[in-house]
Design an enzyme around this catalytic site. Structure first.
Site, PDB file in Angstrom:
ATOM      1  N   LYS A  20     -15.106   7.574  -3.692  1.00 12.67           N
ATOM      2  CA  LYS A  20     -16.383   7.808  -2.995  1.00 12.67           C
ATOM      3  C   LYS A  20     -16.972   9.149  -3.405  1.00 12.67           C
ATOM      4  O   LYS A  20     -18.176   9.272  -3.653  1.00 12.67           O
ATOM      5  CB  LYS A  20     -16.171   7.779  -1.475  1.00 12.67           C
ATOM      6  CG  LYS A  20     -15.793   6.404  -0.939  1.00 12.67           C
ATOM      7  CD  LYS A  20     -15.274   6.462   0.501  1.00 12.67           C
ATOM      8  CE  LYS A  20     -14.505   5.187   0.818  1.00 12.67           C
ATOM      9  NZ  LYS A  20     -13.685   5.307   2.051  1.00 12.67           N
ATOM     10  N   LYS A  31       0.132  14.308   1.368  1.00 11.20           N
ATOM     11  CA  LYS A  31      -1.244  14.564   0.916  1.00 11.20           C
ATOM     12  C   LYS A  31      -1.498  16.054   0.688  1.00 11.20           C
ATOM     13  O   LYS A  31      -2.486  16.450   0.097  1.00 11.20           O
ATOM     14  CB  LYS A  31      -2.243  13.988   1.925  1.00 11.20           C
ATOM     15  CG  LYS A  31      -2.195  12.455   2.034  1.00 11.20           C
ATOM     16  CD  LYS A  31      -3.131  11.950   3.121  1.00 11.20           C
ATOM     17  CE  LYS A  31      -2.987  10.461   3.408  1.00 11.20           C
ATOM     18  NZ  LYS A  31      -3.605   9.604   2.374  1.00 11.20           N
ATOM     19  N   HIS A  65       0.809  -1.230   0.000  1.00  6.01           N
ATOM     20  CA  HIS A  65       0.000   0.000   0.000  1.00  6.01           C
ATOM     21  C   HIS A  65       0.832   1.266   0.000  1.00  6.01           C
ATOM     22  O   HIS A  65       0.271   2.357   0.131  1.00  6.01           O
ATOM     23  CB  HIS A  65      -0.919   0.049   1.224  1.00  6.01           C
ATOM     24  CG  HIS A  65      -1.941  -1.027   1.281  1.00  6.01           C
ATOM     25  ND1 HIS A  65      -3.226  -0.865   0.800  1.00  6.01           N
ATOM     26  CD2 HIS A  65      -1.882  -2.288   1.742  1.00  6.01           C
ATOM     27  CE1 HIS A  65      -3.913  -1.979   0.990  1.00  6.01           C
ATOM     28  NE2 HIS A  65      -3.112  -2.865   1.564  1.00  6.01           N
ATOM     29  N   LYS A 108      -9.101  13.243   4.790  1.00  6.70           N
ATOM     30  CA  LYS A 108      -8.150  12.133   4.787  1.00  6.70           C
ATOM     31  C   LYS A 108      -7.189  12.353   5.946  1.00  6.70           C
ATOM     32  O   LYS A 108      -7.169  13.440   6.534  1.00  6.70           O
ATOM     33  CB  LYS A 108      -7.372  12.088   3.465  1.00  6.70           C
ATOM     34  CG  LYS A 108      -6.802  13.444   3.035  1.00  6.70           C
ATOM     35  CD  LYS A 108      -6.115  13.391   1.680  1.00  6.70           C
ATOM     36  CE  LYS A 108      -7.068  13.491   0.509  1.00  6.70           C
ATOM     37  NZ  LYS A 108      -7.090  12.292  -0.320  1.00  6.70           N
ATOM     38  N   ARG A 109      -6.383  11.335   6.270  1.00  6.34           N
ATOM     39  CA  ARG A 109      -5.382  11.532   7.307  1.00  6.34           C
ATOM     40  C   ARG A 109      -4.481  12.722   6.958  1.00  6.34           C
ATOM     41  O   ARG A 109      -4.277  13.032   5.785  1.00  6.34           O
ATOM     42  CB  ARG A 109      -4.539  10.268   7.466  1.00  6.34           C
ATOM     43  CG  ARG A 109      -5.263   9.172   8.201  1.00  6.34           C
ATOM     44  CD  ARG A 109      -5.595   9.581   9.625  1.00  6.34           C
ATOM     45  NE  ARG A 109      -4.400   9.645  10.436  1.00  6.34           N
ATOM     46  CZ  ARG A 109      -4.063   8.739  11.330  1.00  6.34           C
ATOM     47  NH1 ARG A 109      -4.839   7.679  11.543  1.00  6.34           N
ATOM     48  NH2 ARG A 109      -2.951   8.863  12.041  1.00  6.34           N
ATOM     49  N   THR A 149      -8.979   6.235  -1.871  1.00  5.13           N
ATOM     50  CA  THR A 149     -10.308   5.636  -2.049  1.00  5.13           C
ATOM     51  C   THR A 149     -11.393   6.677  -1.797  1.00  5.13           C
ATOM     52  O   THR A 149     -12.489   6.566  -2.332  1.00  5.13           O
ATOM     53  CB  THR A 149     -10.514   4.431  -1.107  1.00  5.13           C
ATOM     54  OG1 THR A 149     -10.042   4.793   0.205  1.00  5.13           O
ATOM     55  CG2 THR A 149      -9.741   3.225  -1.592  1.00  5.13           C
TER      56      THR A 149
END
Ligand code: 26Q
Length: 816
Positions: free
Chosen positions: A663, A557, A360, A551-552, A659
């Site tokens: 969504k 990110k 991952h 998200k985290r 992911t």
């Protein structure tokens, strides 16, 4: 073909609820509060699923079919009651049954606490996969840990993250789980290894000095519109009494130390790190505890079915969710050799055809290693087996690349040096029959950058399986308005056949349909706006663009790139005469690992900017920033249906898949994103006109880094960037305390901006301008949003599971 939902006897169900209300939870109908009603209803429903679980477990066709065992330290399942009602086909019936008892189902569902038994993407993926396995009736067992405390609860104190323990089961226990004490296992730790003579055969055996009990709790995974229920089996660590009495009585103080560790500690709490490894003894104990209990349970099922050990890989496959359960490989080898007396070759023939591994991440800091001395101490026999696996593997390497010592050093399971460590990813690749990445781009990079030599050695081993999300939870349950609308067009089978949504694209230009589609979106936005007003006391308009990054929190990110964009809008609203923008609300939700200092500083900076911007009368309410605390599955279920814009802005090459991107696209948000992870495939599906791609691509990122990236050049060359960043330096957002937001600023300049925020800033701003312009064209926007919903059918986790089944697991569905 839709199957009959469960035969449902409303009267019997109501009696069962009332029985649990009084007998299990000690409330009368008169004095029961919503929580008691929720618990009683949960228990009444769990009675049904437990019976179906046992029936599925006993079904000869299931027993005799090949199963997948999904081993994961995390299952981020979220609330189960609403989702299980959908899958059981009982949502309407139970709404009615509860209404007759004076209870509103929606209110009762809000009483359930999220079981947050995972950090983020990897844990949520495991939960979606369990749903899709059950929906398609592929025999499966999920194996995880029964943490007493899930992921910490987050709150803000003066803008800074505070953590509190998450006692998700409450005092009453969780109604959906059932203990299976008859399936408990004993797990050893520490001790020594001895040789002995077994009728002329020299054998090794591990003599642990500490034992704990692994108690399984089964959570039902309910198949969509079927009676099939598979277990999610969560192991809880309990003490065995008397506890290592021998070493204690021997006065062996050092060994007895181990006995003093409360066994309950092992599954006390989920480690809150996401994409970062931090090798603590307790984490390795969790991993071994989980692996050993799961492997033993798999072998028990196999032998109980009367099958031969040699046939294990025909009957069972074990999927390792990242390297976290890697120790299961030497544990299976040990059991086969030391307990069942197979020789090495026979054991390896079984083991190496049983395990498969999903990678991952490519981030170097997330690749797991464990110190050799720690493994040696905690699991001495496993360390021996790892050496032997490595010894045999290095012979293969020497045969392939004679005399190439560098290759041996690079591929060895053991990394040499002052502190020798075991590289878990190498062990996984060597010990598995299949290895996969989680999106096409990521899998290519796994091949090209992470494991090129393994690809040369084992040319058929590396695969891609692009991630997916379950449309039952992430559309049908969380967005009933949109679900009804699409059902009108494509019928009711789309939750099982998501590719059918494509037919909706015919209506993308239909003005009447656009109106209804956008009316649903507006309702979802209003619901979120109401929640924000009630809970955070921030006034926002449902007519604004809802721009969402959830998200985290992680530098790669790039929540801080989003922050720079906000600062640029604020700066322009105040300083650029004639600058206009559509009203916008930027939403963040994100937890930072408690030990990740810069991530916490970025949260603080966003909160401080929000405070000022939201209350600045000069900008006329055009821009609002909302940081929703304590992000979790149930919050995602409210935010995602309300999103107009989905922020997927990681540095290219860093986000394995994502992911949340899937969504939000499914729920009609337009993605603004980099060419990273699954964004690349979302773009392929929805088309270039219906997504906003910006920024450097993987090769450009590499080239820029190679040439020597200097963020100061961008800072000095772009006045808007400089002005935006400089806002962080003064006391604009921290009155009387200038420089309080420096950490974020410094990381982007002196810190070298490792994730290239400054390099991508201009292109990001441009993409946002294009979106802003598009949003004012209501029909054009609606068309794009509709096309997103219509064209992302590929990203159902049902398809991901079919990819695993066809290319890796080779299972057959058992339609019961
Ligand atoms: C490791 C060692 C010690 C303690 C914790 C950990 C640890 C825990 C969780 C390391 C990593 C994780 C989680 C990683 C993760 O969520 N990765 C994400 O997986 C998603 C599903 O494949 C992808 O969509 C995301 O891109 C990826 O970041």
């Amino acid at each position: 073909m839709t199957k009959q939902p469960h035969a449902f006897d409303k009267n019997a169900f109501q009696l069962s609820v009332q029985k649990h209300l009084s007998a299990t939870y000690a409330h009368t109908v008169e004095n029961a509060d919503s929580r008691a009603w929720y618990l009683a209803m949960g228990r009444a429903l769990a009675e049904i699923t437990t019976i179906n679980l046992l029936e599925t477990e006993a079904d000869e066709r299931v027993v005799n079919a090949k199963s997948v065992n999904y081993l994961s330290l995390e299952f981020l399942i979220g609330r189960l009651t609403g989702n299980n009602l959908i899958n059981m086909g009982l949502y309407e019936s139970v709404t009615e049954a509860m209404a007759e008892m004076g209870q509103n189902l929606t209110d009762l569902l809000e009483e359930e606490r999220d079981p947050s038994l995972g950090n983020g993407g990897l844990g949520r993926l495991a939960a979606c996969f369990m749903d899709s396995l059950a929906a398609q009736e592929f025999p499966s067992v999920g194996y995880g840990l029964h943490y007493e405390y899930g992921l910490f609860k987050q709150s803000f104190a003066e803008g800074r993250q505070q953590e509190a323990p998450d006692a998700w089961r409450g005092v009453e226990g969780y109604p959906w789980e059932v203990a299976r004490p008859e399936l408990a296992q004993e797990i050893g730790f520490y001790g020594h290894v001895e040789s002995y003579d077994d009728n002329g055969v020299q054998r090794r055996r591990w003599v642990p000095s500490m034992y704990v009990k692994a108690m399984p709790w089964d959570v039902p995974v309910v198949g969509y519109q079927s009676n099939t229920v598979y277990p999610l089996r969560l192991w809880e660590c309990q003490a065995i009494a008397p506890f290592s009495l021998e070493s204690f009585n021997n006065g062996n103080y050092f060994e007895a130390q181990h006995a003093l560790i409360d066994a309950g500690n092992i599954t006390k709490v989920l480690y809150p790190n996401d994409n970062h490894e931090k090798g603590k003894t307790l984490r390795l104990m969790q991993q071994f505890f989980h692996s050993s209990a799961s492997v033993r349970d798999i072998l028990r099922r196999h032998l109980d079915a009367g099958l031969a050990l040699a046939d294990l890989s025909k009957q069972e496959t074990i999927q390792l969710n990242d390297t976290h359960p890697t120790i299961a490989i030497p544990e299976l080898m040990r059991i086969l050799m030391d307990e069942y007396h197979l020789d090495w070759d026979a054991a390896w023939a079984i083991s190496s055809k049983t395990f498969a591994y999903t990678n991952h991440t490519l981030l170097p800091e997330a690749l797991e290693t464990w110190s050799e001395s720690l493994i040696q101490h905690l699991l001495p026999r496993h360390m021996e087996i790892i050496y032997e696996i490595n010894h045999r593997f290095l012979q293969e390497v020497r045969a392939k690349w004679p005399g190439d010592v560098a290759k041996q050093q690079k591929l060895s399971i053991i990394q040499e040096g002052f502190n020798r460590v075991v590289r878990m990813a190498n062990l996984c690749v060597i010990g598995s029959y299949a290895v996969n990445g989680v999106a096409a781009l990521h899998s290519e990079l796994v091949k090209r950058d992470l494991f090129p030599e393994f690809d040369a050695l084992y040319p058929t081993r590396l695969h891609n399986v692009t991630n997916g999300v379950t449309p039952r939870r992430w559309l049908k349950f969380c967005n009933p308005g949109l679900s009804e609308l699409v059902s009108e067009i494509v019928g009711n089978d789309w939750p099982k056949h998501l590719e059918q949504l494509e037919a909706v694209s015919q209506y993308a230009k239909d003005a009447a349909f656009q109106k209804r589609y956008m009316a649903v979106k507006r309702e979802n936005k209003q619901r979120l706006a109401d929640w924000v007003k009630t809970n955070l006391d921030i006034e926002i308009s449902a007519d604004a663009i809802f721009d969402v990054q959830i998200k985290r929190l992680h530098e790669y990110k790039r929540q801080h790139l989003n922050l720079l964009h906000i600062l640029s809008l604020y700066h322009r609203l105040l300083n650029e005469p004639g600058f206009d923008m559509a009203p916008r609300v930027v939403f963040f939700a994100a937890k930072a690992a408690p030990g990740y200092h810069l991530a916490k500083e970025i949260i603080f900076a966003i909160n401080k900017v929000a405070e000022k911007v939201n209350n600045d009368p000069r900008i006329g309410g055009k821009l609002k920033v909302v940081f929703i605390p304590d992000y979790r599955v149930s919050m995602a279920e409210m935010i995602i249906p309300a999103a107009d814009v989905s922020e997927q802005i990681s540095t290219a090459g860093k986000e394995a898949s994502g992911t949340g991107n899937m969504k939000m696209a499914l729920n009609g948000a337009l993605t603004i994103g980099t060419m990273d992870g699954a964004n690349v495939e979302i773009r392929e599906e929805v088309g270039d006109d219906n997504i906003y791609i910006f920024g450097l691509e993987v090769d450009e990122v590499e080239a820029l880094k190679a040439q020597g990236y200097n963020p100061f050049e961008y800072y000095h060359a772009d006045p808007l960037l400089k002005a935006s960043m400089d806002l962080l330096l003064g006391e604009e957002f921290t009155p009387g305390q200038p420089g309080l937001l420096r950490a974020t600023y410094d990381s982007l300049l002196d810190g070298g901006d490792p994730y290239l925020c400054l390099a991508d800033f201009a292109s990001y701003v441009k993409a946002h301008e294009a979106m802003d312009k598009q949003y004012r064209d209501k029909a054009g926007w609606a068309q794009k949003a509709i096309l997103n919903t219509a064209l992302v059918g590929k990203f159902t986790s049902d398809r991901s599971i079919r990819d695993y089944v066809d290319n890796i697991w080779q299972l057959k569905a058992i339609n019961r």
